[in-house]
Design an enzyme around this catalytic site. Structure first.
Site, PDB file in Angstrom:
ATOM      1  N   ARG A 109      -5.416  -3.175   6.796  1.00  0.00           N
ATOM      2  CA  ARG A 109      -4.537  -2.549   7.780  1.00  0.00           C
ATOM      3  C   ARG A 109      -5.270  -1.345   8.354  1.00  0.00           C
ATOM      4  NH1 ARG A 109      -2.146  -6.558   7.998  1.00  0.00           N
ATOM      5  NH2 ARG A 109       0.041  -7.015   7.571  1.00  0.00           N
TER       6      ARG A 109
ATOM      7  N   GLU B  63      -2.434   0.223  16.284  1.00  0.00           N
ATOM      8  CA  GLU B  63      -2.432  -1.051  17.001  1.00  0.00           C
ATOM      9  C   GLU B  63      -1.299  -1.110  18.003  1.00  0.00           C
ATOM     10  OE1 GLU B  63      -2.863  -4.884  14.716  1.00  0.00           O
ATOM     11  OE2 GLU B  63      -4.260  -3.595  13.641  1.00  0.00           O
TER      12      GLU B  63
ATOM     13  N   HIS C 178      -7.017  -8.250  15.494  1.00  0.00           N
ATOM     14  CA  HIS C 178      -6.151  -8.658  14.369  1.00  0.00           C
ATOM     15  C   HIS C 178      -5.993 -10.192  14.315  1.00  0.00           C
ATOM     16  CE1 HIS C 178      -2.709  -7.030  11.638  1.00  0.00           C
ATOM     17  NE2 HIS C 178      -3.219  -8.141  11.146  1.00  0.00           N
ATOM     18  N   ILE C 179      -7.138 -10.860  14.187  1.00  0.00           N
ATOM     19  CA  ILE C 179      -7.129 -12.330  14.182  1.00  0.00           C
ATOM     20  C   ILE C 179      -7.569 -12.909  12.836  1.00  0.00           C
ATOM     21  CG2 ILE C 179      -7.483 -12.644  16.667  1.00  0.00           C
ATOM     22  CD1 ILE C 179     -10.533 -13.059  15.980  1.00  0.00           C
TER      23      ILE C 179
HETATM   24  N1  LIG Z   1      -6.101  -8.644   9.133  1.00  0.00           N
HETATM   25  C1  LIG Z   1      -5.268  -9.621   8.851  1.00  0.00           C
HETATM   26  O1  LIG Z   1      -4.952 -10.466   9.684  1.00  0.00           O
HETATM   27  C2  LIG Z   1      -4.711  -9.743   7.491  1.00  0.00           C
HETATM   28  C3  LIG Z   1      -4.523  -8.625   6.730  1.00  0.00           C
HETATM   29  N2  LIG Z   1      -4.013  -8.733   5.464  1.00  0.00           N
HETATM   30  C4  LIG Z   1      -3.877  -7.508   4.664  1.00  0.00           C
HETATM   31  O2  LIG Z   1      -4.553  -7.711   3.434  1.00  0.00           O
HETATM   32  C5  LIG Z   1      -3.781  -7.176   2.381  1.00  0.00           C
HETATM   33  C6  LIG Z   1      -4.142  -7.832   1.073  1.00  0.00           C
HETATM   34  O3  LIG Z   1      -3.662  -9.160   1.001  1.00  0.00           O
HETATM   35  P1  LIG Z   1      -3.794 -10.013  -0.359  1.00  0.00           P
HETATM   36  O4  LIG Z   1      -5.200 -10.024  -0.815  1.00  0.00           O
HETATM   37  O5  LIG Z   1      -3.104 -11.302  -0.168  1.00  0.00           O
HETATM   38  O6  LIG Z   1      -2.946  -9.084  -1.327  1.00  0.00           O
HETATM   39  P2  LIG Z   1      -3.131  -8.846  -2.890  1.00  0.00           P
HETATM   40  O7  LIG Z   1      -1.868  -8.171  -3.317  1.00  0.00           O
HETATM   41  O8  LIG Z   1      -3.539 -10.107  -3.559  1.00  0.00           O
HETATM   42  O9  LIG Z   1      -4.357  -7.812  -2.972  1.00  0.00           O
HETATM   43  C7  LIG Z   1      -4.246  -6.453  -2.722  1.00  0.00           C
HETATM   44  C8  LIG Z   1      -5.054  -5.730  -3.786  1.00  0.00           C
HETATM   45  O10 LIG Z   1      -5.108  -4.334  -3.462  1.00  0.00           O
HETATM   46  C9  LIG Z   1      -5.117  -3.642  -4.682  1.00  0.00           C
HETATM   47  N3  LIG Z   1      -4.787  -2.237  -4.484  1.00  0.00           N
HETATM   48  C10 LIG Z   1      -3.568  -1.694  -4.258  1.00  0.00           C
HETATM   49  N4  LIG Z   1      -3.685  -0.357  -4.146  1.00  0.00           N
HETATM   50  C11 LIG Z   1      -5.003  -0.067  -4.296  1.00  0.00           C
HETATM   51  C12 LIG Z   1      -5.744   1.133  -4.280  1.00  0.00           C
HETATM   52  N5  LIG Z   1      -5.159   2.318  -4.110  1.00  0.00           N
HETATM   53  N6  LIG Z   1      -7.083   1.067  -4.458  1.00  0.00           N
HETATM   54  C13 LIG Z   1      -7.682  -0.133  -4.643  1.00  0.00           C
HETATM   55  N7  LIG Z   1      -7.018  -1.303  -4.674  1.00  0.00           N
HETATM   56  C14 LIG Z   1      -5.698  -1.268  -4.506  1.00  0.00           C
HETATM   57  C15 LIG Z   1      -4.105  -4.388  -5.527  1.00  0.00           C
HETATM   58  O11 LIG Z   1      -4.232  -4.096  -6.904  1.00  0.00           O
HETATM   59  C16 LIG Z   1      -4.436  -5.829  -5.186  1.00  0.00           C
HETATM   60  O12 LIG Z   1      -5.356  -6.408  -6.086  1.00  0.00           O
HETATM   61  C17 LIG Z   1      -2.330  -7.416   2.846  1.00  0.00           C
HETATM   62  O13 LIG Z   1      -1.439  -6.511   2.241  1.00  0.00           O
HETATM   63  C18 LIG Z   1      -2.420  -7.215   4.337  1.00  0.00           C
HETATM   64  O14 LIG Z   1      -2.118  -5.880   4.677  1.00  0.00           O
HETATM   65  C19 LIG Z   1      -3.668  -9.938   4.947  1.00  0.00           C
HETATM   66  C20 LIG Z   1      -3.833 -11.078   5.670  1.00  0.00           C
HETATM   67  C21 LIG Z   1      -4.363 -11.078   7.011  1.00  0.00           C
HETATM   68  O1  LIG Z   2      -0.565 -11.553   6.928  1.00  0.00           O
HETATM   69  C1  LIG Z   2      -0.881 -10.402   7.293  1.00  0.00           C
HETATM   70  O2  LIG Z   2      -0.662  -9.411   6.595  1.00  0.00           O
HETATM   71  C2  LIG Z   2      -1.544 -10.220   8.587  1.00  0.00           C
HETATM   72  O3  LIG Z   2      -2.026  -9.179   8.895  1.00  0.00           O
HETATM   73  C3  LIG Z   2      -1.588 -11.339   9.535  1.00  0.00           C
HETATM   74  O4  LIG Z   2      -2.034 -12.458   8.986  1.00  0.00           O
END
Ligand SMILES: NC(=O)C1=CN([C@@H]2O[C@H](COP(=O)(O)OP(=O)(O)OC[C@H]3O[C@@H](n4cnc5c(N)ncnc54)[C@H](O)[C@@H]3O)[C@@H](O)[C@H]2O)C=CC1
Ligand SMILES: O=C(O)C(=O)CO
Length: 433
Positions: free
Chosen positions: A273, A302, A320-321
């Site tokens: 993010r 954004e 953001h793709i």
């Molecule tokens: N750019 C995009 O289109 C996308 C962005 N995202 C972002 O990616 C993030 C992660 O997604 P997932 O891997 O599925 O979630 P997840 O919950 O599997 O991984 C997040 C990790 O961050 C760690 N974490 C939390 N606070 C922390 C800190 N202070 N320091 C270090 N690590 C910390 C957690 O322990 C966890 O292992 C989502 O919350 C979302 O915001 C997700 C999908 C697409």
């Molecule tokens: O899933 C999310 O968190 C995104 O940012 C878009 O895939």
């Protein structure tokens, strides 16, 4: 009085009214809702980001559930409006839900869904793409060609970084961070250093096994290290990719001071993010350090960028793709729709409206809350098999890593209600996440 918002309606005589604030890829999600007697209304307004007023207007007086987007501000006002309209189901079409005030949802007894798993590999692949694009200066070189500036091979033309044998750093080694780490380690034979609040044993085992495999082939093995602080990653890694959730602990995790601890020629990638990076400090750092490069999918404000970022040649920027593959986006839509559907059916099936009404009022009454939870749990547990029958045999999904059913049209529909982030707070026994 809010202006009416344009919509497209599917199954107009459906019993339950479910709204999607955006058209979503594929038709599977629509069919799944229709099969269960939902009237599906899709907002077709030609406006990228809907305001709170627009969404209130969409919700109207009677609404059973909403599928929303990460660009929308799901706070007190919207959850109150949804609750007034009789709705107790909301799902973000995203895994991240920093746009959702979960406490407000709890207050109104609204279940909040998200879409983990189906986007893990797709998002990690974009992080890997940005890492490569930044390392090898792909965008700069592409612009150079298109501008007709190429007049012959030169020893110094667009020299970048070799990844093999360097160290990749991952901050937030959850689902996506771990998938990205595996890609970079296996694909480019990089060593790994990661920082997370939790140990990622599976990832460590993967790197160990891959290192042994390389060694047995007479190649240099790869290594891993779990850092005890984020700074250790910043100091040691050549490529750093950010994958934590956005919350109070990760806001501006990368700032002027942390940027200064990174190597002068490091590459920083952000597919988490925008606010995880202080973007003003980043622009200044890019100006001062032309060999430092970034790959950004997300931005602090954004859809806007901080002044100066768009002009930086050492930044690769995309809108953001990261989760934008057809496979994943259809999976996200399916999962979001099922999150909403199962709550709608759960309510209808158990005639929960009275109980859920209590949820909305329970916040300062813990004993009432506990008894409500006990009631919900016992009814739901006793009736789980009946519920499964009602939703046409889709079992409750217990394994967040098993995502194929959301993505493969030729296998039976995915299991229902896989991911409700506030299931515990609402006493719902439906999510094992
Ligand atoms: N750019 C995009 O289109 C996308 C962005 N995202 C972002 O990616 C993030 C992660 O997604 P997932 O891997 O599925 O979630 P997840 O919950 O599997 O991984 C997040 C990790 O961050 C760690 N974490 C939390 N606070 C922390 C800190 N202070 N320091 C270090 N690590 C910390 C957690 O322990 C966890 O292992 C989502 O919350 C979302 O915001 C997700 C999908 C697409
Ligand atoms: O899933 C999310 O968190 C995104 O940012 C878009 O895939």
């Amino acid at each position: 009085m809010a202006k009416p918002v344009s919509i497209e309606v599917w199954n107009p005589n459906g019993k339950y009214r479910v709204i999607s604030t955006k058209p979503m890829p594929g038709t599977r999600w629509i069919n799944l809702l229709i099969e269960q007697d939902c009237r599906v209304e899709i907002c077709t307004e030609k406006k990228t980001i809907l305001s709170v007023e627009d969404i209130i207007s969409l919700i109207g007086n009677k609404c059973d559930g909403v599928i929303g987007q990460l660009t929308e501000d799901w706070g007190e006002t919207l959850f109150a409006a949804l609750s007034r309209a009789g709705g107790k189901a909301f799902s973000n079409m995203a895994v991240g839900y920093n746009n959702v005030d979960v406490n407000a949802a709890n207050k109104y007894g609204v279940a909040v869904g998200n879409t983990p798993g189906v986007l893990t590999e797709t998002t990690a692949e974009l992080a890997a793409s940005l890492s490569l694009a930044a390392a090898r200066r792909i965008v700069e070189a592409d612009e150079f060609m298109r501008a007709g500036l190429y007049d012959g091979w030169l020893p110094h033309l667009f020299v970048g970084n070799l990844l093999k044998g360097q160290t990749v750093g991952v901050i937030g080694a959850g689902r996506i961070g771990s998938a990205y780490a595996r890609m970079m380690v296996e694909g480019f034979k990089m060593n790994l250093i990661y920082y997370d609040l939790y140990q990622s044993t599976r990832l460590e085992k993967f790197v160990t096994a891959y290192g042994e495999f390389l060694k047995s082939n007479g190649e240099q093995p790869v290594h891993w290290k779990r850092a005890s602080s984020m700074d250790e990653v910043l100091r040691e890694a050549d490529v750093i990719s950010l994958h934590p959730v956005l919350d109070k602990t990760t806001y501006h995790l990368i700032n002027k001071e942390s940027l200064a601890t990174m190597k002068k020629e490091a590459i920083l990638v952000n597919c988490s993010r925008g606010p995880v990076i202080d973007e003003v400090a980043l622009v200044e750092h890019l100006k001062q350090n032309p060999m430092f490069r970034v790959g950004l999918d997300v931005f602090e404000d954004e859809p806007f960028m901080k002044p100066g970022l768009a002009e930086m040649k050492n930044a690769v920027i995309v809108p953001h793709i990261a989760s934008a593959s057809k496979w994943t986006r259809e999976g996200m839509a399916t999962l979001a729709a099922l999150n909403v559907l199962v709550i709608v059916l759960l309510l209808a099936f158990f005639k929960f409206r009275y109980v859920w009404h209590l949820f909305g009022k329970r916040i300062d009454n813990i004993s009432c809350f506990s008894s409500v939870i006990a009631t919900v749990l016992s009814i739901a547990t006793l009736s789980q098999s009946a519920l499964q029958g009602k939703i046409k045999g889709y079992p409750i999904w217990g394994d967040p890593n098993r995502v194929e059913p959301f993505l493969n049209e030729s296998v039976p529909p995915p299991a229902a209600c896989p991911s409700i982030v506030n299931a515990k707070a609402l006493g719902l026994p439906v999510s094992k996440l």
